[in-house]
Design an enzyme around this catalytic site. Structure first.
Site, PDB file in Angstrom:
ATOM      1  N   LYS A  24       0.920  -0.940   0.239  1.00 16.05           N
ATOM      2  CA  LYS A  24       0.563   0.168  -0.173  1.00 16.05           C
ATOM      3  C   LYS A  24       0.218   1.129   0.095  1.00 16.05           C
ATOM      4  O   LYS A  24       1.054   1.785   0.900  1.00 16.05           O
ATOM      5  CB  LYS A  24      -1.032  -0.313   1.400  1.00 16.05           C
ATOM      6  CG  LYS A  24      -2.487   0.378   1.158  1.00 16.05           C
ATOM      7  CD  LYS A  24      -2.239   2.033   0.623  1.00 16.05           C
ATOM      8  CE  LYS A  24      -1.646   2.901   2.092  1.00 16.05           C
ATOM      9  NZ  LYS A  24      -1.422   4.412   1.712  1.00 16.05           N
ATOM     10  N   GLY A  46       7.063   5.986   8.247  1.00  7.94           N
ATOM     11  CA  GLY A  46       5.872   6.877   7.995  1.00  7.94           C
ATOM     12  C   GLY A  46       6.234   6.973   9.575  1.00  7.94           C
ATOM     13  O   GLY A  46       7.091   6.939  10.019  1.00  7.94           O
ATOM     14  N   THR A  75       5.359   8.643  13.333  1.00  3.89           N
ATOM     15  CA  THR A  75       5.710   7.601  15.099  1.00  3.89           C
ATOM     16  C   THR A  75       3.993   7.720  15.152  1.00  3.89           C
ATOM     17  O   THR A  75       3.481   6.496  15.334  1.00  3.89           O
ATOM     18  CB  THR A  75       5.759   8.081  15.518  1.00  3.89           C
ATOM     19  OG1 THR A  75       7.621   8.726  15.315  1.00  3.89           O
ATOM     20  CG2 THR A  75       6.098   7.704  16.954  1.00  3.89           C
ATOM     21  N   GLY A  85       2.740   4.880  12.610  1.00  2.00           N
ATOM     22  CA  GLY A  85       3.017   3.402  13.468  1.00  2.00           C
ATOM     23  C   GLY A  85       2.833   2.711  14.615  1.00  2.00           C
ATOM     24  O   GLY A  85       2.931   1.789  15.283  1.00  2.00           O
ATOM     25  N   GLU A 132      10.025   1.973  10.417  1.00  2.00           N
ATOM     26  CA  GLU A 132      10.761   2.961  10.785  1.00  2.00           C
ATOM     27  C   GLU A 132       9.891   4.228  10.907  1.00  2.00           C
ATOM     28  O   GLU A 132       8.935   4.668   9.720  1.00  2.00           O
ATOM     29  CB  GLU A 132      10.971   2.625   8.876  1.00  2.00           C
ATOM     30  CG  GLU A 132      12.449   1.295   9.258  1.00  2.00           C
ATOM     31  CD  GLU A 132      13.089   1.267   9.976  1.00  2.00           C
ATOM     32  OE1 GLU A 132      13.704   2.122  10.454  1.00  2.00           O
ATOM     33  OE2 GLU A 132      13.820  -0.152   9.499  1.00  2.00           O
ATOM     34  N   CYS A 169      13.395  11.112   7.174  1.00  2.00           N
ATOM     35  CA  CYS A 169      13.052  11.219   8.572  1.00  2.00           C
ATOM     36  C   CYS A 169      14.753  11.099   9.452  1.00  2.00           C
ATOM     37  O   CYS A 169      14.305  11.506  10.684  1.00  2.00           O
ATOM     38  CB  CYS A 169      12.622   9.540   8.663  1.00  2.00           C
ATOM     39  SG  CYS A 169      13.187   8.302   8.147  1.00  2.00           S
ATOM     40  N   GLU A 186       9.040  16.995  14.928  1.00  2.00           N
ATOM     41  CA  GLU A 186       9.461  16.545  13.792  1.00  2.00           C
ATOM     42  C   GLU A 186       8.536  17.139  12.820  1.00  2.00           C
ATOM     43  O   GLU A 186       6.988  17.351  12.434  1.00  2.00           O
ATOM     44  CB  GLU A 186       9.060  14.964  12.995  1.00  2.00           C
ATOM     45  CG  GLU A 186       9.523  14.638  11.887  1.00  2.00           C
ATOM     46  CD  GLU A 186       9.797  13.776  11.501  1.00  2.00           C
ATOM     47  OE1 GLU A 186       8.570  12.908  11.607  1.00  2.00           O
ATOM     48  OE2 GLU A 186      10.549  12.932  11.021  1.00  2.00           O
TER      49      GLU A 186
HETATM   50  P1  ADP Z   1       3.603  10.206   6.486  1.00  2.00           P
HETATM   51  O1  ADP Z   1       3.043  11.711   8.139  1.00  2.00           O
HETATM   52  O2  ADP Z   1       5.452   9.460   6.301  1.00  2.00           O
HETATM   53  O3  ADP Z   1       2.616  10.243   5.444  1.00  2.00           O
HETATM   54  P2  ADP Z   1       1.556   8.667   7.429  1.00  2.00           P
HETATM   55  O4  ADP Z   1       2.441   7.746   9.058  1.00  2.00           O
HETATM   56  O5  ADP Z   1       0.478   9.209   7.392  1.00  2.00           O
HETATM   57  O6  ADP Z   1       3.352   9.285   7.220  1.00  2.00           O
HETATM   58  O7  ADP Z   1       1.518   7.735   6.081  1.00  2.00           O
HETATM   59  C1  ADP Z   1       3.206   6.512   5.566  1.00  2.00           C
HETATM   60  C2  ADP Z   1       1.881   5.718   5.333  1.00  2.00           C
HETATM   61  O8  ADP Z   1       1.393   5.010   5.708  1.00  2.00           O
HETATM   62  C3  ADP Z   1       0.785   5.929   3.869  1.00  2.00           C
HETATM   63  O9  ADP Z   1       0.867   4.768   3.116  1.00  2.00           O
HETATM   64  C4  ADP Z   1      -0.114   6.204   4.693  1.00  2.00           C
HETATM   65  O10 ADP Z   1      -1.569   5.378   3.351  1.00  2.00           O
HETATM   66  C5  ADP Z   1      -0.138   4.924   5.423  1.00  2.00           C
HETATM   67  N1  ADP Z   1      -1.808   5.046   6.903  1.00  2.00           N
HETATM   68  C6  ADP Z   1      -1.453   5.555   7.004  1.00  2.00           C
HETATM   69  N2  ADP Z   1      -2.945   5.395   7.975  1.00  2.00           N
HETATM   70  C7  ADP Z   1      -2.731   4.252   8.052  1.00  2.00           C
HETATM   71  C8  ADP Z   1      -4.010   3.583   8.291  1.00  2.00           C
HETATM   72  N3  ADP Z   1      -4.531   3.973   9.525  1.00  2.00           N
HETATM   73  N4  ADP Z   1      -3.399   2.281   8.724  1.00  2.00           N
HETATM   74  C9  ADP Z   1      -2.434   1.920   7.180  1.00  2.00           C
HETATM   75  N5  ADP Z   1      -1.719   2.818   7.273  1.00  2.00           N
HETATM   76  C10 ADP Z   1      -1.998   4.146   7.147  1.00  2.00           C
END
Ligand code: ADP
Length: 488
Positions: A172, A225, A227, A230, A247, A281, A382
């Site tokens: 994804k 992505g 924190t 995560g 990560e 990051c 961040e």
């Molecule tokens: P960033 O701030 O770098 O965009 P995110 O953590 O929002 O970081 O997103 C990183 C990835 O995680 C993206 O592919 C995003 O679509 C996905 N993502 C965001 N929220 C969720 C969730 N609740 N469940 C699974 N994937 C998610």
């Protein structure tokens, strides 16, 4: 409209239509379809089935390695087109995206070589009546969830070891960088990866990503992505008793000691924070400079920062490109305004850039802020943008305490000519990667990951394949006599 890649088929997803937009000028790159919950279900069922096929489950390492070597070659052959596509997707300058594409190729090739040399271990049997060994089995279906800032590199970093280990993967990608992820799927297909083992499902994280990680057939979440996302995924994984690799974010300190080579250090510090417009990051976002060289260093730092070439990411001379989008630019600007409000002094930058062709994109001036303490919001949170906060220090113990005073622990940089001191500092900093007299350099054989809230687990390195496997212990009886317990 661009189709998605579901279990070997290129077809329209049943979710909403999404758009990839060029951050340099807001022009449309392409519309693409996203996955629906039904698409997620179908892809995971197909992945589960494909993973169980004896032709994959029982394939020899050399056979799986062959696919990865081919993927590496194809990535390299398509470097120009892939770099251009990533630049259109996320606005990173071409020189950077080219580097990321080449790093993806190196990862696929290195993983293939590791796979071919991965051994089963004969363990100490503690009895002459048995032979005992430890083998590694794949986990099943793995969810790979990736961000927009270094897409193809972070995607291959997950796909290569997960597939090498014998799993199937549902990728994804981030909404903004779905086009390059779909192109990567095309290369895996061309390299001969059997149908169903990889699906690329674009869509919103909260919908498509969430449906993937909640699915009972998904056995590992490999995520890069923010924190907070995560942490949400870790909760889900804990509930489901599956493993994670996370990560996450960072607020990395860079330290300039009094005896540092200031010219080297100034270049390294600038590259560490302003490359990728700080959207990394590992960006070296907090700079600690010894008071003895503080004024001299800052003078050079400000002059060099003012001279950075901010511009269109497709121009070869550009060093700093646009931010990913307007929403992110507003968030970066809000942090800078907060810093001012907290008493920070903006030494350079501190505003968006909108002269000439920059008016069309989300460009933010490389910014340096002084006059704050490590407790300030801009030192603790961040920003993920081109914002550097400078803090003087005198005492090295106090420096270590301040540098470690962060919820994050991803990386750190040290600039000094005294390698004994550098070693001591490197050991004292609570971070996953330390660069000494260099910054933001990567080798695929060197594990990468964070301490504290910067992550769980390590990617890269010899053991990355094993992180997508589970150990199985096998005892083989050698005794031809019945077990004494059963006798009589
Ligand atoms: P960033 O701030 O770098 O965009 P995110 O953590 O929002 O970081 O997103 C990183 C990835 O995680 C993206 O592919 C995003 O679509 C996905 N993502 C965001 N929220 C969720 C969730 N609740 N469940 C699974 N994937 C998610």
């Amino acid at each position: 409209m661009k189709p998605l890649f579901l279990a070997g088929q290129w077809r329209q997803g049943r979710g909403a239509v999404a758009r990839s937009v060029f951050p340099a000028d807001g022009s449309l790159n392409a519309e693409f379809s996203t996955a629906s919950i039904d698409d997620v279900e179908e892809a995971i069922q197909a992945a589960h089935q494909a993973w169980q096929e004896p032709s994959w489950r029982n394939s020899l390492p050399v056979e799986r390695a062959r696919v990865l070597y081919k993927v590496a070659d194809l990535i390299e052959q398509n470097v120009t087109q892939l770099a251009a596509l990533q630049t259109r997707d996320n606005g990173k300058p071409l020189a950077e995206t080219r580097g990321l594409v080449m790093s993806a190729a190196a990862t696929a090739r290195y993983t293939a070589a590791c796979l071919e040399t991965l051994d089963t271990e004969l363990t100490n049997a503690r009895s002459k009546d048995w032979l005992t060994m430890s083998v590694h089995e794949p986990l099943g279906v793995v969810a790979a969830i990736t961000p927009w800032n270094s897409p193809i590199a972070s995607e291959v970093q997950k796909l290569a070891p997960a597939l090498a280990a014998g799993n199937a993967v549902i990728l994804k990608p981030a909404e903004a960088t779905s086009l390059i992820a779909l192109e990567l799927a095309r290369l895996f297909e061309e390299a001969g990866l059997p149908c169903g083992l990889l699906s690329v499902l674009p869509g919103k994280g909260s919908v498509v990503g969430n449906a993937i990680v909640q699915h009972p057939l998904v056995k590992k979440i490999s995520f890069t992505g923010g924190t907070s996302t995560g942490r949400q995924l870790a909760h889900i994984a804990a509930e489901r008793l599956i493993s994670t690799s996370l990560e996450l974010g960072g607020k990395s300190p860079t330290v300039v000691l009094a005896d540092a080579d200031l010219d080297l250090a100034v270049n390294g510090v600038i590259y560490g924070i302003f490359s990728s417009s700080g959207q990394a990051c590992i960006a070296g976002a907090r700079l600690f400079v010894h008071t003895q060289v503080y004024d001299a260093f800052l003078q050079r730092l400000v002059a060099k920062t003012q001279a950075l070439r901010v511009g269109h990411p497709e121009h070869v001379e550009t060093q700093v490109g646009p931010l990913i989008d307007e929403k992110h630019l507003s968030s970066v600007d809000a942090y800078v305004r907060q810093a001012e409000h907290d008493g920070g002094q903006i030494l350079v930058g501190g505003h968006r850039l909108s002269e000439g062709e920059l008016a069309k994109g989300s460009y933010y001036a490389p910014t340096i802020i002084a006059g704050l303490s490590n407790q300030a919001t801009v030192c603790q949170e961040e920003i993920f943008g081109p914002v550097l906060v400078v803090l003087p220090f005198e005492d090295e113990q106090d420096l270590v305490q301040q540098a470690n005073d962060s919820v994050y622990g991803l990386a750190a940089g040290i600039w000094t000519e005294n390698y004994r001191k550098a070693w001591q500092l490197a050991r004292a900093l609570d971070v996953g990667t330390v660069w000494i007299n260099t910054y933001k350099k990567f080798s695929i054989s060197t594990p990468f990951g964070g301490f504290k809230e910067s992550g769980v687990g390590r990617e890269k390195g010899r053991l990355s394949i094993v992180s997508y496997m589970q150990q199985k212990s096998i005892y083989m009886g050698l005794n031809t006599q019945p077990d004494p317990w059963c006798e009589g």
